[in-house]
Design a protein around this motif. Structure first.
Motif, PDB file in Angstrom:
ATOM      1  N   UNK A   1      47.696  16.598  -4.758  1.00  0.00           N
ATOM      2  CA  UNK A   1      48.419  15.478  -4.020  1.00  0.00           C
ATOM      3  C   UNK A   1      47.792  15.854  -2.586  1.00  0.00           C
ATOM      4  N   UNK A   2      47.485  16.972  -2.192  1.00  0.00           N
ATOM      5  CA  UNK A   2      46.734  17.429  -0.980  1.00  0.00           C
ATOM      6  C   UNK A   2      45.408  16.639  -0.809  1.00  0.00           C
ATOM      7  N   UNK A   3      44.687  16.232  -1.835  1.00  0.00           N
ATOM      8  CA  UNK A   3      43.368  15.755  -1.729  1.00  0.00           C
ATOM      9  C   UNK A   3      43.794  14.241  -1.456  1.00  0.00           C
ATOM     10  N   UNK A   4      44.695  13.668  -1.853  1.00  0.00           N
ATOM     11  CA  UNK A   4      45.063  12.214  -1.355  1.00  0.00           C
ATOM     12  C   UNK A   4      45.851  12.070   0.032  1.00  0.00           C
ATOM     13  N   UNK A   5      46.015  13.112   0.480  1.00  0.00           N
ATOM     14  CA  UNK A   5      46.951  13.063   1.938  1.00  0.00           C
ATOM     15  C   UNK A   5      45.916  12.802   2.987  1.00  0.00           C
ATOM     16  N   UNK A   6      46.120  11.709   3.664  1.00  0.00           N
ATOM     17  CA  UNK A   6      45.427  11.458   4.697  1.00  0.00           C
ATOM     18  C   UNK A   6      45.954  11.500   6.176  1.00  0.00           C
ATOM     19  N   UNK A   7      47.345  12.153   6.034  1.00  0.00           N
ATOM     20  CA  UNK A   7      47.850  12.319   7.450  1.00  0.00           C
ATOM     21  C   UNK A   7      48.421  13.706   7.491  1.00  0.00           C
ATOM     22  N   UNK A   8      47.973  14.684   6.801  1.00  0.00           N
ATOM     23  CA  UNK A   8      48.245  15.975   6.876  1.00  0.00           C
ATOM     24  C   UNK A   8      49.733  16.230   6.768  1.00  0.00           C
ATOM     25  N   UNK A   9      50.374  15.496   5.581  1.00  0.00           N
ATOM     26  CA  UNK A   9      51.847  15.722   5.529  1.00  0.00           C
ATOM     27  C   UNK A   9      51.832  16.698   4.222  1.00  0.00           C
ATOM     28  N   UNK A  10      51.204  16.915   3.467  1.00  0.00           N
ATOM     29  CA  UNK A  10      51.143  17.873   2.400  1.00  0.00           C
ATOM     30  C   UNK A  10      50.669  19.390   2.705  1.00  0.00           C
ATOM     31  N   UNK A  11      51.591  20.187   2.505  1.00  0.00           N
ATOM     32  CA  UNK A  11      51.410  21.750   2.583  1.00  0.00           C
ATOM     33  C   UNK A  11      51.125  22.024   1.212  1.00  0.00           C
ATOM     34  N   UNK A  12      49.916  22.667   0.946  1.00  0.00           N
ATOM     35  CA  UNK A  12      49.463  23.156  -0.370  1.00  0.00           C
ATOM     36  C   UNK A  12      49.414  24.580  -0.792  1.00  0.00           C
TER      37      UNK A  12
END
Length: 491
Positions: free
Chosen positions: A317-328
């Motif tokens: 999911x983090x790789x698809x995140x363009x807005x920095x919303x994902x904490x991996x």
């Protein structure tokens, strides 16, 4: 046998009691408390007298008294030792002696203890079971011990010793951060800098730190998978958060069921815990779109991603995140071995620095030797080689397990599984999972009751989780036969 240092013997300050009695009482209490164990050698009389600033004859008289009462023994040319059968406190004063000092009532002050390990936790004696269908334990017989030992030696080399020996304050090993960025998160399609990575004491610690950062006032609304990871649920409840359990299907968390107003969503998209479902690409995009629409954070626990053997792994999911919303959140505790307790989180630099500050308050940094060893294990290619061999073994065990279940008329709950080290089994409607688990223990079979993973107080009772990372491939078919017998015994 241990050698008791004279520095471990303390005299009371009661001036109304003679030195000899005070010394004898100090040693007696240490034996009662278990600080001095049978066979431990006491300090020489000369050394103890010098340390305490008393005469040697006083020490000798105290030792003589302890000899006479059976607390210590004397061995010629060797010294004084705690007696193998030294009297205990209960033997001497009983369990309710008059004049006992009333103890602090901690139970009333603290209240009920917080939920910690869930009911799904492996029993401490799991190794004695012949058929351990459990999750989270390593196949240690296949671990590349020689390669690991070589990495430890390199980490302990002279050029590194100063770095690993000194206090690193709040910093992580630069070599390890570089390897995590180059060889771990990059393999999940994540482009990150070393400033966006924080080393943690496993994934659980990374999740705890993330919760502390996102909810410093211990209030908020979150969503989690159901069934899901019990320790995550316990953590969120312990923090006082409002928790919404979201159902899981073949494609992972059902995003459409996430209610409005949540501030964070916790998910395990690679291999959902505990079902093993892989979140589809469509569902991943739906979750990120929903996060943008409702302005919430996504915490991606990417556990077991290394075991994607049935098809190429979907990007994180983090790789698809363009807005920095994902904490991996990632971990080496399962892929190397659980006792390592080393993981990491990858997020925006601002969140990482907040998490670093909180980590400093509790543990400063992870042990330098551990970090350096793992860095070498990654850089030398041992980690990738080990993971590749593990994938091949897990693919074969998964195949054998499924064939054995089908031969016994048992059906996995999910048809499409892309990998992992567990299988989510759906039993007949009348099955009671905890009774099956108890019956199988009597036959040296360990399985996990599915009901332990649900937030609902009235969960389905016909689910079992079968792990196959630890059990030998040759024993799977026998173990499944016993599982089938225990399930049919309830019909």
């Amino acid at each position: 046998m241990a050698i008791i240092s004279e520095h471990h013997i303390f005299l009371s300050e009661d001036a109304n009691v003679g030195l000899q009695t005070r010394l004898k009482d100090a040693i007696t209490r240490a034996i009662w408390d278990g600080r001095f164990a049978p066979g431990d050698r006491l300090p020489a009389t000369r050394a103890l007298a010098k340390h305490l600033g008393i005469s040697r004859i006083t020490v000798s008289l105290a030792y003589d008294s302890l000899l006479a009462t059976g607390y210590i023994i004397s061995v010629a040319r060797s010294g004084y030792f705690v007696a193998p059968d030294a009297p205990t406190r209960i033997e001497t004063v009983g369990t309710a002696a008059n004049g006992t000092v009333e103890q602090m009532d901690w139970a009333t002050r603290l209240g009920d203890p917080p939920a910690a390990l869930g009911a799904q936790a492996n029993p401490p004696d799991w190794r004695r079971f012949k058929y351990p269908f459990i999750f989270g334990e390593p196949d240690v017989a296949r671990f590349p011990v020689d390669d690991w030992r070589d990495c430890v030696r390199r980490a302990l080399g002279k050029r590194h010793f100063e770095q690993i020996a000194f206090d690193a304050r709040d910093r992580d090993d630069p070599f390890l951060l570089e390897q995590i960025v180059r060889r771990s998160v990059s393999g999940r399609g994540v482009a990150a800098s070393v400033d966006e990575v924080l080393v943690t004491a496993g994934a659980q610690n990374a999740l705890w730190l993330t919760v502390q950062v996102l909810f410093p006032k211990r209030e908020g609304v979150v969503a989690i998978e159901d069934p899901g990871y019990p320790e995550m649920r316990n953590l969120l409840h312990q923090q006082g958060l409002t928790v919404y359990p979201i159902p899981v299907d073949q494609d992972g968390m059902r995003v459409s069921d996430i209610p409005p107003g949540v501030q964070a969503v916790f998910t395990t998209p690679s291999h959902q815990a505990p079902t093993g479902a892989t979140m589809s690409m469509a569902r991943r995009k739906e979750l990120l779109d929903r996060a943008e629409q409702d302005d919430f954070v996504v915490i991606e626990d990417d556990y077991d991603y290394e075991m994607a053997y049935a098809s190429p792994a979907l990007p994180a999911l983090k790789s698809l995140d363009r807005r920095g919303r994902v904490v991996y959140v990632g971990s080496f505790s399962k892929s190397i071995f659980p006792g390592l307790r080393l993981g990491y989180l990858t997020a925006d630099t601002a969140l990482v620095e907040h998490a670093r500050a909180i980590r400093t308050l509790s543990g400063r940094h992870l042990p330098g030797l551990t970090q350096k060893t793992v860095a070498y294990f990654l850089s030398e290619g041992h980690y990738n080689s080990h993971s590749r061999r593990m994938r091949m073994r897990m693919a074969r065990r998964n195949e054998v397990l499924r064939e054995a279940l089908l031969a016994k008329g048992l059906m996995p709950a999910l048809d499409r599984v892309t990998g992992g080290t567990t299988l989510w089994l759906k039993g007949p409607d009348g099955m009671i999972d905890t009774e099956v688990v108890a019956a199988l223990r009597e036959k040296s079979v360990l399985v996990e009751a599915g009901s332990a993973f649900y937030a609902d107080p009235a969960p389905p009772l016909n689910r079992l989780r079968l792990g196959f990372a630890t059990i030998e491939t040759a024993l799977i078919e026998e173990g499944v036969s016993l599982i089938a017998e225990a399930i049919r015994a309830q019909e």
